[in-house]
Scaffold this active site. Sequence first.
Site, PDB file in Angstrom:
ATOM      1  N   ASP A  37       0.831  -1.200   0.000  1.00 54.03           N
ATOM      2  CA  ASP A  37       0.000   0.000   0.000  1.00 54.03           C
ATOM      3  C   ASP A  37       0.868   1.254   0.000  1.00 54.03           C
ATOM      4  O   ASP A  37       2.005   1.240   0.508  1.00 54.03           O
ATOM      5  CB  ASP A  37      -0.902   0.016   1.231  1.00 54.03           C
ATOM      6  CG  ASP A  37      -1.954  -1.082   1.202  1.00 54.03           C
ATOM      7  OD1 ASP A  37      -2.260  -1.570   0.108  1.00 54.03           O
ATOM      8  OD2 ASP A  37      -2.455  -1.455   2.283  1.00 54.03           O
ATOM      9  N   TYR A  65       5.787  -9.019   8.487  1.00 49.25           N
ATOM     10  CA  TYR A  65       5.406  -7.619   8.674  1.00 49.25           C
ATOM     11  C   TYR A  65       5.480  -7.232  10.146  1.00 49.25           C
ATOM     12  O   TYR A  65       5.308  -8.083  11.034  1.00 49.25           O
ATOM     13  CB  TYR A  65       3.958  -7.391   8.221  1.00 49.25           C
ATOM     14  CG  TYR A  65       3.674  -7.689   6.777  1.00 49.25           C
ATOM     15  CD1 TYR A  65       3.729  -6.688   5.815  1.00 49.25           C
ATOM     16  CD2 TYR A  65       3.319  -8.976   6.374  1.00 49.25           C
ATOM     17  CE1 TYR A  65       3.440  -6.960   4.480  1.00 49.25           C
ATOM     18  CE2 TYR A  65       3.035  -9.260   5.048  1.00 49.25           C
ATOM     19  CZ  TYR A  65       3.101  -8.246   4.098  1.00 49.25           C
ATOM     20  OH  TYR A  65       2.824  -8.528   2.787  1.00 49.25           O
ATOM     21  N   ASP A  79      -7.509   0.953   7.376  1.00 43.16           N
ATOM     22  CA  ASP A  79      -6.291   1.523   7.964  1.00 43.16           C
ATOM     23  C   ASP A  79      -6.551   2.982   8.330  1.00 43.16           C
ATOM     24  O   ASP A  79      -7.632   3.523   8.082  1.00 43.16           O
ATOM     25  CB  ASP A  79      -5.082   1.376   7.029  1.00 43.16           C
ATOM     26  CG  ASP A  79      -5.268   2.087   5.690  1.00 43.16           C
ATOM     27  OD1 ASP A  79      -5.975   3.114   5.640  1.00 43.16           O
ATOM     28  OD2 ASP A  79      -4.713   1.621   4.686  1.00 43.16           O
ATOM     29  N   ARG A 172      -4.302  -5.580   6.872  1.00 48.84           N
ATOM     30  CA  ARG A 172      -5.411  -4.706   7.275  1.00 48.84           C
ATOM     31  C   ARG A 172      -6.595  -5.525   7.757  1.00 48.84           C
ATOM     32  O   ARG A 172      -7.222  -5.213   8.773  1.00 48.84           O
ATOM     33  CB  ARG A 172      -5.830  -3.811   6.104  1.00 48.84           C
ATOM     34  CG  ARG A 172      -4.937  -2.592   5.916  1.00 48.84           C
ATOM     35  CD  ARG A 172      -5.365  -1.780   4.724  1.00 48.84           C
ATOM     36  NE  ARG A 172      -5.107  -2.474   3.486  1.00 48.84           N
ATOM     37  CZ  ARG A 172      -5.917  -2.462   2.428  1.00 48.84           C
ATOM     38  NH1 ARG A 172      -7.060  -1.822   2.484  1.00 48.84           N
ATOM     39  NH2 ARG A 172      -5.593  -3.091   1.321  1.00 48.84           N
TER      40      ARG A 172
END
Length: 293
Positions: A37, A65, A79, A172
Amino acid sequence: MKGFFNVFKEAGYTSHDVVAIVRKLTKGKVGHTGTLDPQAEGVLPICVGRATKLADMITGQQKSYTAEVVLGITTDTGDMTGQVLSQAGVCFDADEIVRAVEGFRGPQMQVPPMYSALKVDGRKLYELARKGQTVERKPRAVNIEAINVIGLSPSTNSFTIDVTCSKGTYIRSLCVDIGEALGTCAAMGALLRTRSGSFGVDTAIKLSQFKAAADDGSLAGLLLPVEDVLVFPRAHVKPEGYAKAKNGNPLPCELVDMPGCEAGNVWLHGPDGLIGLYTVDTAAGMLRLEVML
């Protein structure tokens, strides 16, 4: 040029922005191996030249992550860059948070977010979402190999998690699901991809460094060879099989020097270097071309 660059994508760039910049610097064919993103940062492997044919093999590997989970808020994007849709009270209990997060470890079904590049009836979901449309998304099987809480911030109703997961996992969506498991709502804050396959954040290079390397002629020195990134056994074609190999024809195992004739991928070399990636067909006793390099 053929190989991979380990790019550190900074916030504000799209994955396509990075591809365009690297393409301009290399003046060749370029592709990425998994979208990040725009607000996210971290590892974005970039394939160059004929290595673009290997992109799917990188995309399919595990990723890791570090993500911030912000409790008590729902947004349209999942988000903190999105429009706030609702807010809820939060009972910030460290023990409950750890238990809830660890409950997501293992195989599970996950619903992709509307703001994603997945296609439904030929349309990307984010294109529909930007028009205010919502469509049904089928849950997809994902696997959370590891997940841990690594930081707690009661003052901001947020905490940080480390996640190692399979291809197709949306962090997300994971953050939203964690909020629901805690009896409230949640959205993802900051996101850093720390690993994609064998590419790690510690060795990732920022775009400013790529531009400097292009200016001083050292760009090729940043390129990672395909054999260093995708580790497979190495085989060598015998002289009598070289013409077949260069033409992409299947090769009988007896025309190749290699450690055994076991199923799987091998890098095939000839007298002039790497020819390509082959698959060993043990039933037929043949090597078949996957990607010519």
